[in-house]
Every structure is written in structure tokens, then in C-alpha cells.
Write an enzyme that holds these catalytic residues in place. Structure first.
Site, PDB file in Angstrom:
ATOM      1  N   GLY A 116      36.363  41.911  37.720  1.00  0.00           N
ATOM      2  CA  GLY A 116      36.492  40.954  36.624  1.00  0.00           C
ATOM      3  C   GLY A 116      36.164  39.535  37.070  1.00  0.00           C
ATOM      4  O   GLY A 116      35.376  38.839  36.434  1.00  0.00           O
ATOM      5  N   ALA A 117      36.767  39.119  38.168  1.00  0.00           N
ATOM      6  CA  ALA A 117      36.544  37.760  38.649  1.00  0.00           C
ATOM      7  C   ALA A 117      37.143  37.611  40.044  1.00  0.00           C
ATOM      8  O   ALA A 117      37.899  38.471  40.497  1.00  0.00           O
ATOM      9  CB  ALA A 117      37.187  36.744  37.716  1.00  0.00           C
ATOM     10  N   ASN A 120      37.704  32.650  44.807  1.00  0.00           N
ATOM     11  CA  ASN A 120      37.204  31.831  45.927  1.00  0.00           C
ATOM     12  C   ASN A 120      37.690  30.389  45.808  1.00  0.00           C
ATOM     13  O   ASN A 120      37.663  29.804  44.746  1.00  0.00           O
ATOM     14  CB  ASN A 120      35.679  31.824  45.909  1.00  0.00           C
ATOM     15  CG  ASN A 120      35.100  33.178  45.627  1.00  0.00           C
ATOM     16  OD1 ASN A 120      35.343  34.112  46.365  1.00  0.00           O
ATOM     17  ND2 ASN A 120      34.386  33.312  44.524  1.00  0.00           N
ATOM     18  N   GLU A 139      42.949  34.000  38.193  1.00  0.00           N
ATOM     19  CA  GLU A 139      42.197  33.488  39.355  1.00  0.00           C
ATOM     20  C   GLU A 139      42.673  32.086  39.717  1.00  0.00           C
ATOM     21  O   GLU A 139      42.777  31.745  40.896  1.00  0.00           O
ATOM     22  CB  GLU A 139      40.688  33.503  39.086  1.00  0.00           C
ATOM     23  CG  GLU A 139      40.111  34.847  38.636  1.00  0.00           C
ATOM     24  CD  GLU A 139      40.518  36.040  39.487  1.00  0.00           C
ATOM     25  OE1 GLU A 139      40.874  35.863  40.666  1.00  0.00           O
ATOM     26  OE2 GLU A 139      40.499  37.172  38.952  1.00  0.00           O
TER      27      GLU A 139
HETATM   28  N1  BES Z   1      40.829  39.192  43.990  1.00  0.00           N
HETATM   29  C1  BES Z   1      40.485  39.901  42.823  1.00  0.00           C
HETATM   30  C2  BES Z   1      39.037  40.249  42.730  1.00  0.00           C
HETATM   31  C3  BES Z   1      38.578  41.369  43.616  1.00  0.00           C
HETATM   32  C4  BES Z   1      39.087  42.611  43.489  1.00  0.00           C
HETATM   33  C5  BES Z   1      37.616  41.210  44.535  1.00  0.00           C
HETATM   34  C6  BES Z   1      38.636  43.642  44.280  1.00  0.00           C
HETATM   35  C7  BES Z   1      37.168  42.232  45.347  1.00  0.00           C
HETATM   36  C8  BES Z   1      37.667  43.471  45.205  1.00  0.00           C
HETATM   37  C9  BES Z   1      40.832  39.102  41.569  1.00  0.00           C
HETATM   38  O1  BES Z   1      41.824  38.158  41.730  1.00  0.00           O
HETATM   39  C10 BES Z   1      41.354  40.082  40.563  1.00  0.00           C
HETATM   40  O2  BES Z   1      42.373  40.625  40.799  1.00  0.00           O
HETATM   41  N2  BES Z   1      40.620  40.299  39.485  1.00  0.00           N
HETATM   42  C11 BES Z   1      40.933  41.280  38.485  1.00  0.00           C
HETATM   43  C12 BES Z   1      41.312  40.666  37.176  1.00  0.00           C
HETATM   44  C13 BES Z   1      42.729  40.195  37.110  1.00  0.00           C
HETATM   45  C14 BES Z   1      43.010  39.523  35.798  1.00  0.00           C
HETATM   46  C15 BES Z   1      43.726  41.292  37.344  1.00  0.00           C
HETATM   47  C16 BES Z   1      39.686  42.101  38.315  1.00  0.00           C
HETATM   48  O3  BES Z   1      38.651  41.691  38.847  1.00  0.00           O
HETATM   49  O4  BES Z   1      39.727  43.125  37.670  1.00  0.00           O
HETATM   50 ZN    ZN Z   2      43.759  38.854  41.706  1.00  0.00          ZN
END
Ligand code: BES
Ligand code: ZN
Length: 902
Positions: free
Chosen positions: A267-268, A271, A304
Site C-alpha cells: 500500500g505504502a 521512508n 505511514e
Molecule cells: N512498512 C509497510 C510497508 C511495507 C510492507 C513494505 C511490507 C515492505 C514490505 C507500511 O507501513 C505498511 O504497513 N503499509 C500497509 C498499509 C497500512 C495502512 C497497514 C500496506 O502497504 O499494506
Molecule cells: Zn506500517
């Protein structure tokens, strides 16, 4: 173990890094054919390491082409270092030195989207968890933190915007090229590094922090999306304000940037100072984005942003600690969304997600504790367990301590560990130390997998004036964990009198151990006892109880468990109307619906005609009548009524039984929907019309609630096969002024078996495609509406969609819009008896394995749930898992999930 099979990494083997990197300087020269990365590291031996080695072992991806290795400006000769796949060993290095390496990489060929890659015409990065090693040789682990200075050098006209973490400190140009240097003053692990180069537009705003500093806020997109950034900017400012108020956390750099990219695995990503977002989680515009989409943008922007403290300022020691940042940050984004909208509806959706994704995971072959003990591929542990259950575990700490004490705990945690890479143990310890609390038994939640099952009964003793809850808890075995201990959990309980009011509560003291009562919460008409449930079997005695109560148990879903209590249907109707706890009003409606649907499942299995219990119809009618009567009452929550009218999902219904009869569950749920639709058609239409409105779109909670109630009514009105509401639905499709209404209408048409809907749906689908052909995220919806339709023949439709010119395996959003919609959201068709759905999914996984292993492993999870189905389906599913397992050059990602499942 077969030779060459990947090895598991275990928590118990953790060792501090042998070397540290005080400073990291990157020079990234972007060219069309090859990108050159020159890295200068100031390295020193870690005084805390007892490893006794003087070899420096660096991580690097398979695709790195090493051009040079220098120590203190001297080229190393071939006997001073060794290069194996993914490892570079420098022999016998000094205690302090400067290491300079140069590698060549090809981001344009990186389809796995980990490390530096191209999304369309722009370059971007994704380094969590272990993507940084695909950019350069490094100590790619979160407990190695360093200061970064990054120079990006690229063609000026193709890549006018060059971004990295921190502040932009220098720039220059020569000929057709230009360069920009960024410096991040905060130490960070490599997974938080980011770089972007592209032809991008941006919107800009600012935020003044609580100490009066002004922060520049920028959101970057390609030019065609620049008109869809405003809601993310608003959400960002709201997040910054909320984190100051709720957690006392202030932003720490002078600039915060978000970049939207089309090809993104997740999703995001948080960084430091430069968040990178999947377009689906940042872009929003009334005519292209549904209310659900708006809510997602708000939640993800918040999530994020909140990581800046819970993840970045205080980070994870190793990847086993992932829930330290993710579970806590999910809780924070849930609290934020609740504060921005309807808290009860948010809680309902959070719990529905937990039950729909995490409970099945906990019951399957990949079950793991929120702090796993071992992994083969860390990408596979970004799971509903680490995230959603992780959030519930922190939520329980908050409930046990109370909101104010929880805040004392988070203050201490952030203060004590600022700038450190820590473990979940340190989080729990800070909670204890700030409050003098004892969470020793509570820690089991971090190490024990599985969903505890609570069985409770209640006994009223009129003579003694007592009401006793006999509570038992048991946690089922999970892979590698046969016997479980009792968990410490908050059991939130209210007792309703016959008028539906909360009774005043007195809880009898226990004789030893933890007190059975944590505290009593009193809030507007509500009296809730927060009980410490710590034993396998425990009695809670309420005193001074003047009449037999109806208990409201596990209020607010106070623990992530399955609760069984023998409620009668009349009691459930009573709770639905009167429980002071909104979550439990909804829960009662769901329990009633589950009982009724399960009864119909039984009838269908016996070949009987479905008989839908009239009480469920009456309950729905009461809700709809209220919606009519209180239509203009601003204190009336329409979103809540909409939630109560939606029947439990097929996935959840399957989750509740040992062996799921997919077809019977589907038919039963449809039969109940049919009965509601037919018997309540009048009031459904009245509610629909009262809530139909063509004033300009607003993403506010009230307006969103109105639309959700209206569209729930529309879906019911369109339910019967002989519905006469097709013209109404078509009219909504044609006149809609927002995607929520467009999408609800086209979905209802596509899902309808009514003869009158057949031509209308074809016309709408064609019109929709041509209207939105330029908007990738809307075209994703076009694919997904079709792939998730429960009508017969979906698989052929899905296969045809794969041949569509707009389909691509390389764009994860597009891939998911077809494959996830079919395999996760279309139970009847995916589980068709002939196994064709399983073969299809396996083909997709095998095809994707070499393109994008992370996504390949994620889409295969429906196949891993084979234990839930009948013997014939089990065989078919296992055969496909076996076929995947035999694929040559299987990625670690796919190998781990499949090998644990067969
Ligand atoms: N740190 C993660 C993104 C991530 C996840 C990068 C796995 C690499 C591998 C980010 O903070 C995150 O958790 N994103 C979620 C959305 C959030 C609202 C729960 C996502 O990407 O689904
Ligand atoms: Zn996260």
C-alpha cells in the site's frame, strides 16, 4: 530437506552486528542502460560484538554487478575479498576504515519491485524489508543505523525531479544532466532509505507544529494525477495534528514528501521524510474514488506518517520484531480514523478485517505468533497476524491499563528508546515501568499463535443477588505449538436490566493472584467492568444484582478471541436494540444472522426448502423503520444501520464451522438476503429514496453514512431474480455524481441474475470502460467488479479479462484487481467443484513466481486453506500446491508458503 532448499532464520540465533556503519554516502548515476551506484561507508567494529571476526560480511542482491571495492581509497586485490551469490566478504579488515564500492544495476529490468526499479517512466525505491541490498553492498539489517547523504545524477529533461530522504543541500548541472544532494540528519536503518527520479508535478502546503516550526508538505505525482492529491494532503495535516494531541509526537524534519507510484507491491512505505505510496492509497477524487477509497487514503496516509515515531525514531532490532512498529502503528491509524469518523463503524470494520483475514491465517498452516520465531522469507510475515492481531495486542494493553496510563507508557517508550532499534520486550517493559504494572503473563500474546476460544455461561442467583460468569479459555494447537497456556486478556462486561439499561456493577474480589477487576469504566449511560481474565477457568461474581441481567460480553471486542455464549435469539434482538456498547449492538445483529443462516445451511443440506426465521426479518425491519423515522435526526448514525443490515460474509461463515460447505453457505446467505429483500421491499425503497440526493459530493462521515445506507438498500432491492428495480439502478448508474454511487450501481447490475439486468450490465460495463480508460485505478475497479461476481461462469470471464489489452501481470494493482477479486472475494466460483479455480490460481502463481515473488506468495493464500473444505476439494487444492512446489526455480517467498501448506 532437499539440497539447495532455503534455510530458516531463527530469532534465537540473533547476534548484534559485528560492524557498524556511521555514515553512508551514495552516488547514484542513472542512465537508460545501466545505473551506477557508488557507495562510501565509514565502518567501525562494533564494541558490543563478541563475534571475534575481522571479516566484514555484506549483503547484496543477485543482480549486483560489482565494479570495484576499495578500502581507504585502495583497490582490493582479488585475494582480499570473496564474492558469492548475495554475499561479499572482505577479509581481515581494520577496526576503522572507509569502504568504497561501485556496482552496476538495471532498475528497468527489476520486475520484483524491491530495491531500485522503474514504475512507468519514473525511478523509485522500495527497501523494506531487504530491498536496499539490491541497490548496493551493505549491512542490510535494521539494527545497523547510519547517517545518509545521497546524490542523484540523471538526465535533466527526463528526470527533472530528484528526491531522497531529509533536506536538499546541494545541486548542480552540466550539459543534459543535473544532480541533487540530499542529507538526512537522523540515523536510520537501510530499509527507510528512498530515492525518486522522474518527471513529476507536486502540490504544496505547510503545517506548523506544536512547538511552532513550519514544515513544508509536498505530494508528487505524474501530471495526469495531480488533481487527485488534495484529500491526501488534508489527511496528512490531520494526521500531524492528531499525533501531537493523542501521543504528543511532533514531526522532526523541515520537509515531508509523499510520492505516488503506479507499480507498488504494497500500500505504502514510511521512508524517512519521503513516503512512497501506491497510487491506490494516495489519490482520491469524487468521480474516481469510492468512499472506501477515501477512507483508505486517510488511514494509509496516517499510518505511514505515524511510523515517523513508531518505526523510524524508534525502530526494530530485527525483523522478528516487525509487530513492534506495524501492530502499534496499525492501532494508531485505527485510533486516528476513529477520531476522524464514526468510532463504532471503524471498530466494526477493524474487527471484520481481523475475522476475515487473521482468524483464517491463525487456523491455517502459516499460523504464527505476532512475534514469529522463524522465517524463510521475511516478506511472508507482513501478515494479518503481525498487523491486525498485533494492533489488537497493543489495544489490549491500553484497555488493561486505561487510556491515560497507556499514554504514560508510550511517552516513556518513545523517550527511552529514541534513536534505538529495539524489541517488543522493550515496548512491554516501558508499559510496565511507567505504571508499575505486571504484564508477565500478558507477554504470552507475543509468543503464542492461535485464536483463543472463550466459552462463557452466566448464572443468576436471585436469593444472593449475584450474577456469576463462568468463563473458560482454550487456545487451539498451531504448527509447532501443541500446548498453550492461558492468556491474560481484558474481558469487558456490562449487565443490562430488563429496561435495557446498564446496571451498576460491583465485582467480588478474588482470593489470590491478579485482581479479577482492573477497573470500572463509566461513560454516558454505560457501566463496563474491565475484568482480568487470566486463568483457563475463572469465575467472575457480580454482587448486588437485583434482577436477572442480559450480559453484554467482550464489549468493544476487548480481546481477539472467539466467544461462545448461549444467547437466545430474543436476547440478541434485545441487545441489538439496547446495548449501550455500539460494537456489541452490531455484534448481536451478526450473531442473530449467523444463527439464522446456519439454520438455512442445514435445511439446504437436508434438501429442504429454506425457512428464514422471522425474527431476523423483524430485526432488519426495526432498523429500516428507524432509518425512516429518524432520517433527518443528525444524532442518528446511518452508517451503523447500514452495517447492521449487511449479513456476515461467506468467509466469516466458513470460518465458524469445521468443514465449510461453500455452496450451501452461499445459497443460504443468498436465500436470507432474498427473504429480507422480498419481505421488506417497501421500507427498503423508502430508505433508498430518502437517502438519494444529488447535492455535491462531500467525503464527510455523515455523507458517507448516507451513501452507504442508500447503497445497502439498493443492493437488497436488486437482490431478487425477478426484481423490478433494474431501471432504478440504471438511473443511479447514469446520474451518479460520485464513484461510490457509480460503483454500487454497476456492482448491483453485474451481480444480478435478473433477465432485465443482462443487457443493462453489458451496456454499463462498456460505457464505464470507455469513460475511464485513462484512469488506471478506475479500470482496476472495472476488472474487479467482474472478477468478483458470484454468478456462474466467473472463471471464463476472468480468463477473458486476462486477455484484455489493459491487463498486465507486471502491475500489482491490475493483477490483484483480477486475481484477488476472484480467489479471495468470489468463494463460490473459486471453489467450484471441478477444481478449475484452483488450477487457475496455481497457474497465476507459477507465472508470477519469476516476475514478482512477493506478490506471487501473497496471492496463493486461498489455496493454503484446504483444511476447511470437503475431501474432494482438499485433494484438488493439495494437488495444485504440489504442482507449484514442483516448479523449477521456485522463489523463497513461494517456497515457504507452499512447503508449509502441503
Ligand atoms: N512498512 C509497510 C510497508 C511495507 C510492507 C513494505 C511490507 C515492505 C514490505 C507500511 O507501513 C505498511 O504497513 N503499509 C500497509 C498499509 C497500512 C495502512 C497497514 C500496506 O502497504 O499494506
Ligand atoms: Zn506500517
Amino acid at each position: 530437506m532437499k539440497e539447495g532448499q532455503p534455510k530458516a532464520i531463527e530469532l534465537k540465533d540473533y547476534q548484534v552486528p559485528a560492524y557498524l556503519i556511521d555514515s553512508t554516502e551514495l552516488h547514484v548515476e542513472i542512465n537508460d542502460d545501466v545505473t551506477l551506484v557508488t557507495t562510501t561507508l565509514i565502518v567501525r567494529k562494533n564494541p558490543e560484538s563478541t563475534a571475534g571476526t575481522s571479516d566484514l560480511v555484506l549483503d547484496g542482491g543477485k543482480e549486483l554487478v560489482t565494479r570495484s571495492v576499495k578500502i581507504d581509497d585502495r583497490d582490493l586485490s582479488s585475494n582480499e575479498y570473496g564474492e558469492e551469490p548475495e554475499v561479499l566478504t572482505l577479509f581481515d579488515v581494520p577496526d576503522n576504515f572507509t569502504l568504497r564500492t561501485q556496482v552496476a544495476i538495471k532498475p528497468q529490468d527489476n520486475t520484483a519491485l524491491e530495491g531500485l526499479y522503474k514504475s512507468g517512466d519514473m525511478y523509485c525505491t522500495q527497501c523494506e524489508a531487504e530491498g536496499f541490498r539490491n541497490i548496493t553492498w551493505y549491512l542490510d539489517r535494521p539494527d545497523v543505523m547510519s547517517k545518509y547523504r545521497t546524490t542523484i545524477d540523471a538526465n535533466k529533461s527526463q528526470y527533472p525531479i530528484l528526491l531522497s530522504n531529509g533536506n536538499d543541500v546541494a545541486r548542480g548541472e552540466s550539459g543534459e544532466r543535473h544532480w541533487v544532494t540530499w542529507e538526512d540528519p537522523f540515523m536510520k536503518p537501510a530499509y527507510l532509505f528512498a530515492l525518486v527520479a522522474g518527471d513529476l508535478q507536486h502540490i504544496e502546503d505547510s503545517f506548523t507544529t506544536m512547538s511552532g516550526r513550519e514544515v513544508k508538505l509536498q505530494i508528487f505525482t505524474e501530471s495526469h494525477n495531480i488533481d487527485k492529491c488534495d484529500y491526501a494532503m488534508l489527511s496528512l495535516k490531520n494526521s500531524m495534528k492528531w499525533d501531537e494531541e493523542a501521543y504528543g509526537r511532533e514531526y522532526d524534519l523541515d520537509i515531508f514528501m509523499i510520492v505516488a507510484v503506479e507499480s507498488f507491491n504494497m500500500g505504502a512505505m514510511e521512508n524517512k521524510g519521503l513516503n512512497i505510496f501506491n497510487t491506490s492509497c494516495v489519490l482520491a477524487r469524487a468521480d474516481t474514488t469510492t468512499d472506501l477509497g477515501y477512507q483508505r487514503v486517510e488511514a494509509v496516509v496516517g499510518h505511514e506518517y505515524f511510523h515517523n515515531w513508531s518505526g523510524n525514531r524508534v525502530t526494530c532490532r530485527d525483523w522478528f520484531q516487525l509487530s513492534l512498529k506495524e501492530g502499534f502503528t496499525v492501532l494508531r491509524d485505527q485510533q486516528f480514523s476513529a477520531a476522524m469518523g464514526s468510532p463504532t463503524v471503524c471498530r466494526i470494520n477493524d474487527v471484520a478485517r481481523l475475522r476475515g483475514a487473521q482468524f483464517p491465517e491463525d487456523a491455517g498452516p502459516m499460523a504464527h505468533p505476532i512475534r514469529p520465531d522463524a522465517y524463510i522469507e521475511i516478506n511472508n510475515f507482513y501478515t494479518a497476524t503481525v498487523y491486525e492481531k498485533g494492533a489488537e495486542v497493543v489495544h489490549m494493553i491500553r484497555t488493561l491499563l486505561g487510556a491515560d496510563n497507556f499514554r504514560k507508557g508510550t511517552d516513556l517508550y518513545f523517550d527511552r528508546h529514541d534513536g534505538q532499534a529495539v524489541t517488543t520486550e522493550e515496548f512491554v517493559k516501558a508499559m510496565e515501568d511507567a505504571n508499575g504494572a505486571d504484564l508477565s503473563q500478558f507477554r504470552l500474546w507475543y509468543s503464542q499463535a492461535g485464536t483463543p476460544v472463550l466459552v462463557i455461561d452466566g448464572e443468576y442467583d436471585a436469593g444472593a443477588g449475584t450474577y456469576t460468569l463462568n468463563a473458560a479459555q482454550q487456545c487451539p494447537a498451531t504448527p509447532g505449538q501443541a500446548d498453550k497456556q492461558a492468556n491474560h486478556m481484558p474481558l469487558c462486561v456490562g449487565l443490562l436490566d430488563s429496561a435495557g439499561q446498564d446496571m451498576p456493577l460491583t465485582v467480588r474480589a478474588g482470593s489470590d493472584g491478579v485482581s479479577p477487576l482492573a477497573y470500572i469504566e463509566n461513560a454516558d449511560g454505560q457501566q463496563t467492568a474491565v475484568l482480568n481474565f487470566t486463568q483457563a477457568q475463572q469465575q467472575f461474581v457480580f454482587e448486588g444484582v437485583t434482577e436477572k441481567p442480559v450480559p453484554s460480553l467482550l464489549r468493544g471486542f476487548s480481546a481477539p478471541v472467539k466467544l461462545s455464549f448461549d444467547y437466545s435469539r430474543d436476547e440478541l434482538m434485545f441487545l441489538m436494540s439496547f446495548d449501550a456498547d455500539g460494537f456489541n449492538r452490531w455484534e448481536a445483529s451478526q450473531r442473530l444472522a449467523v444463527q439464522v443462516i446456519q439454520e438455512v445451511v442445514g435445511q439446504i443440506q437436508q434438501g429442504e426448502k429454506p425457512q428464514v426465521d422471522a425474527r431476523l426479518i423483524t430485526a432488519c425491519q426495526n432498523n429500516l423503520d428507524q432509518a425512516v423515522e429518524r432520517n433527518l435526526d443528525s444524532t442518528f448514525d446511518k452508517a451503523m444501520i447500514a452495517e447492521m443490515l449487511v449479513l456476515p460474509s461467506e468467509t466469516y461463515l466458513a470460518e465458524l464451522v469445521e468443514v465449510a460447505d461453500v455452496d450451501a453457505i452461499h445459497s443460504a446467505r443468498e436465500a436470507v438476503r432474498d427473504a429480507i429483500a422480498r419481505q421488506l421491499s417497501g421500507v427498503l425503497l423508502a430508505v433508498y429514496k430518502l437517502n438519494q440526493d444529488d447535492k455535491a459530493f462531500e467525503p464527510s462521515a455523515t455523507e458517507c453514512a448516507r451513501r452507504s445506507l442508500k447503497n445497502v438498500a439498493l443492493a437488497y432491492l436488486m437482490q431478487p431474480d425477478d426484481t423490478e428495480m433494474v431501471p432504478l439502478c440504471v438511473a443511479q448508474y447514469k446520474s451518479a455524481n460520485c464513484m461510490t454511487d457509480t460503483s454500487a450501481a454497476i456492482r448491483a447490475l453485474v451481480n444480478s441474475a435478473a433477465p432485465a439486468a443482462q443487457l443493462a450490465k453489458e451496456e454499463a460495463l462498456t460505457q464505464f470502460y470507455h469513460r475511464w480508460v485513462e484512469e488506471a485505478l478506475v479500470i482496476d475497479q472495472w476488472f474487479s467488479v467482474q472478477a468478483s461476481s458470484p454468478l456462474p461462469g466467473a472463471l471464463d470471464k476472468v480468463k477473458a479479462l486476462l486477455e484484455h489489452s489493459a491487463f498486465s501481470m507486471k502491475n500489482p494493482n491490475r493483477l490483484r484487481s483480477v486475481v484477488v477479486a476472484f480467489a479471495f472475494q468470489n468463494n463460490v466460483n473459486f471453489h467450484s467443484k471441478d477444481g478449475a479455480g484452483y488450477t487457475f490460481l496455481a497457474d497465476m502463481v507459477i507465472g508470477l513466481n519469476s516476475i514478482n515473488p512477493l506478490v506471487a506468495a501473497r496471492i496463493l493464500s486461498p489455496l493454503t486453506r484446504w483444511r476447511k473444505y470437503d475431501a474432494a476439494r482438499q485433494e484438488l487444492m493439495k494437488a495444485q500446491l504440489q504442482r507449484i512446489l514442483e516448479t523449477p526455480e521456485l522463489s523463497k517467498d513461494v517456497f515457504e508458503v507452499v512447503s508449509k501448506s502441503v
